[in-house]
Design a protein around this motif. Structure first.
Motif, PDB file in Angstrom:
ATOM      1  N   ARG A  16       0.835  -1.196   0.000  1.00 34.45           N
ATOM      2  CA  ARG A  16       0.000   0.000   0.000  1.00 34.45           C
ATOM      3  C   ARG A  16       0.871   1.248   0.000  1.00 34.45           C
ATOM      4  N   PRO A  17       0.362   2.369  -0.509  1.00 30.32           N
ATOM      5  CA  PRO A  17       1.150   3.605  -0.540  1.00 30.32           C
ATOM      6  C   PRO A  17       1.628   3.997   0.854  1.00 30.32           C
ATOM      7  N   GLY A  18       2.899   4.281   0.963  1.00 32.62           N
ATOM      8  CA  GLY A  18       3.480   4.718   2.227  1.00 32.62           C
ATOM      9  C   GLY A  18       4.007   3.612   3.111  1.00 32.62           C
ATOM     10  N   ALA A  19       3.743   2.351   2.764  1.00 34.69           N
ATOM     11  CA  ALA A  19       4.151   1.234   3.618  1.00 34.69           C
ATOM     12  C   ALA A  19       5.669   1.139   3.763  1.00 34.69           C
ATOM     13  N   ASP A  20       6.406   1.471   2.720  1.00 31.85           N
ATOM     14  CA  ASP A  20       7.870   1.373   2.751  1.00 31.85           C
ATOM     15  C   ASP A  20       8.545   2.724   2.983  1.00 31.85           C
ATOM     16  N   TRP A  21       7.777   3.727   3.410  1.00 30.51           N
ATOM     17  CA  TRP A  21       8.315   5.079   3.591  1.00 30.51           C
ATOM     18  C   TRP A  21       9.351   5.095   4.714  1.00 30.51           C
ATOM     19  N   ARG A  22      10.463   5.802   4.476  1.00 25.41           N
ATOM     20  CA  ARG A  22      11.476   5.950   5.513  1.00 25.41           C
ATOM     21  C   ARG A  22      12.077   7.346   5.459  1.00 25.41           C
ATOM     22  N   SER A  23      12.764   7.712   6.480  1.00 21.97           N
ATOM     23  CA  SER A  23      13.409   9.018   6.530  1.00 21.97           C
ATOM     24  C   SER A  23      14.345   9.164   5.340  1.00 21.97           C
ATOM     25  N   GLY A  24      14.302  10.303   4.673  1.00 22.62           N
ATOM     26  CA  GLY A  24      15.136  10.527   3.499  1.00 22.62           C
ATOM     27  C   GLY A  24      14.432  10.238   2.190  1.00 22.62           C
ATOM     28  N   ASP A  25      13.152   9.855   2.241  1.00 14.22           N
ATOM     29  CA  ASP A  25      12.368   9.585   1.032  1.00 14.22           C
ATOM     30  C   ASP A  25      11.643  10.839   0.575  1.00 14.22           C
ATOM     31  N   ALA A  26      11.382  10.911  -0.713  1.00 11.65           N
ATOM     32  CA  ALA A  26      10.558  11.979  -1.278  1.00 11.65           C
ATOM     33  C   ALA A  26       9.786  11.395  -2.450  1.00 11.65           C
ATOM     34  N   ARG A  27       8.558  11.854  -2.619  1.00  9.55           N
ATOM     35  CA  ARG A  27       7.765  11.439  -3.776  1.00  9.55           C
ATOM     36  C   ARG A  27       8.208  12.252  -4.975  1.00  9.55           C
ATOM     37  N   LEU A  28       8.437  11.578  -6.069  1.00  9.09           N
ATOM     38  CA  LEU A  28       8.893  12.256  -7.275  1.00  9.09           C
ATOM     39  C   LEU A  28       7.810  13.166  -7.829  1.00  9.09           C
ATOM     40  N   ALA A  29       6.632  12.665  -8.074  1.00 10.91           N
ATOM     41  CA  ALA A  29       5.450  13.456  -8.428  1.00 10.91           C
ATOM     42  C   ALA A  29       5.709  14.630  -9.357  1.00 10.91           C
ATOM     43  N   GLY A  30       6.419  14.424 -10.412  1.00 10.87           N
ATOM     44  CA  GLY A  30       6.703  15.516 -11.342  1.00 10.87           C
ATOM     45  C   GLY A  30       8.062  16.121 -11.094  1.00 10.87           C
ATOM     46  N   GLY A  31       8.430  16.266  -9.846  1.00 10.88           N
ATOM     47  CA  GLY A  31       9.783  16.631  -9.473  1.00 10.88           C
ATOM     48  C   GLY A  31      10.205  18.072  -9.635  1.00 10.88           C
ATOM     49  N   THR A  32       9.340  18.951 -10.102  1.00  7.97           N
ATOM     50  CA  THR A  32       9.760  20.319 -10.351  1.00  7.97           C
ATOM     51  C   THR A  32      10.388  20.953  -9.121  1.00  7.97           C
ATOM     52  N   TRP A  33       9.712  20.890  -7.994  1.00  7.22           N
ATOM     53  CA  TRP A  33      10.250  21.501  -6.783  1.00  7.22           C
ATOM     54  C   TRP A  33      11.498  20.765  -6.309  1.00  7.22           C
ATOM     55  N   LEU A  34      11.491  19.428  -6.377  1.00 10.82           N
ATOM     56  CA  LEU A  34      12.644  18.659  -5.905  1.00 10.82           C
ATOM     57  C   LEU A  34      13.940  19.102  -6.564  1.00 10.82           C
ATOM     58  N   PHE A  35      13.869  19.415  -7.842  1.00 14.52           N
ATOM     59  CA  PHE A  35      15.075  19.762  -8.580  1.00 14.52           C
ATOM     60  C   PHE A  35      15.360  21.266  -8.585  1.00 14.52           C
ATOM     61  N   SER A  36      14.579  22.050  -7.840  1.00  9.28           N
ATOM     62  CA  SER A  36      14.763  23.497  -7.855  1.00  9.28           C
ATOM     63  C   SER A  36      15.802  23.971  -6.845  1.00  9.28           C
ATOM     64  N   VAL A  37      16.002  23.215  -5.787  1.00  2.00           N
ATOM     65  CA  VAL A  37      16.990  23.562  -4.752  1.00  2.00           C
ATOM     66  C   VAL A  37      17.653  22.282  -4.271  1.00  2.00           C
ATOM     67  N   GLY A  38      18.775  22.419  -3.598  1.00  2.00           N
ATOM     68  CA  GLY A  38      19.462  21.246  -3.069  1.00  2.00           C
ATOM     69  C   GLY A  38      18.597  20.481  -2.080  1.00  2.00           C
ATOM     70  N   GLN A  39      18.756  19.173  -2.044  1.00  2.00           N
ATOM     71  CA  GLN A  39      17.980  18.299  -1.149  1.00  2.00           C
ATOM     72  C   GLN A  39      18.951  17.374  -0.406  1.00  2.00           C
ATOM     73  N   PRO A  40      19.798  17.925   0.469  1.00  2.00           N
ATOM     74  CA  PRO A  40      20.859  17.113   1.083  1.00  2.00           C
ATOM     75  C   PRO A  40      20.371  15.974   1.970  1.00  2.00           C
ATOM     76  N   ASP A  41      19.132  16.027   2.451  1.00  2.00           N
ATOM     77  CA  ASP A  41      18.630  14.971   3.344  1.00  2.00           C
ATOM     78  C   ASP A  41      17.945  13.824   2.618  1.00  2.00           C
ATOM     79  N   LEU A  42      17.781  13.936   1.313  1.00  2.00           N
ATOM     80  CA  LEU A  42      17.078  12.887   0.576  1.00  2.00           C
ATOM     81  C   LEU A  42      18.010  11.745   0.202  1.00  2.00           C
ATOM     82  N   ARG A  43      17.468  10.529   0.240  1.00  2.00           N
ATOM     83  CA  ARG A  43      18.211   9.328  -0.148  1.00  2.00           C
ATOM     84  C   ARG A  43      17.494   8.524  -1.227  1.00  2.00           C
ATOM     85  N   ARG A  44      16.136   8.540  -1.198  1.00  2.00           N
ATOM     86  CA  ARG A  44      15.366   7.764  -2.175  1.00  2.00           C
ATOM     87  C   ARG A  44      14.281   8.634  -2.779  1.00  2.00           C
ATOM     88  N   LEU A  45      14.004   8.395  -4.061  1.00  2.00           N
ATOM     89  CA  LEU A  45      12.864   9.009  -4.737  1.00  2.00           C
ATOM     90  C   LEU A  45      11.847   7.910  -5.008  1.00  2.00           C
TER      91      LEU A  45
END
Length: 93
Positions: A16-45
């Motif tokens: 189910r959605p969110g079942a494998d969520w962990r610290s450092g995850d982000a939803r890609l969902a188009g990604g415009t904002w994700l790629f607009s500034v640095g994301q040093p705490d992210l590990r998985r998309l």
């Protein structure tokens, strides 16, 4: 912006959605904002496209598509996605 801290991209989350969520995850969902500034705490998309597409089809949504030439057109959500890895532009040949 390069996301040089990403070590994994999960294209099809299991369960189910969110079942494998962990610290450092982000939803890609188009990604415009994700790629607009640095994301040093992210590990998985996480690719959440499937659930969002299902939701927009259930709501009978229409997408507004903006072309590089400035033209705008709308496409029914059901007609937009044509397969697992393809979409239509809504233009007719």
């Amino acid at each position: 912006m390069d996301l040089d801290t990403i070590t994994e991209v999960v294209r099809r989350p299991s369960g189910r959605p969110g079942a494998d969520w962990r610290s450092g995850d982000a939803r890609l969902a188009g990604g415009t904002w994700l790629f607009s500034v640095g994301q040093p705490d992210l590990r998985r998309l996480i690719g959440p496209a499937g659930p969002m597409i299902t939701l927009t089809v259930a709501l009978e949504a229409r997408y507004e598509l903006w072309a590089p030439d400035g033209s705008v057109r709308t496409v029914d959500s059901l007609a937009f996605v044509t397969g697992n890895t393809s979409v239509t532009t809504g233009r007719r040949p």
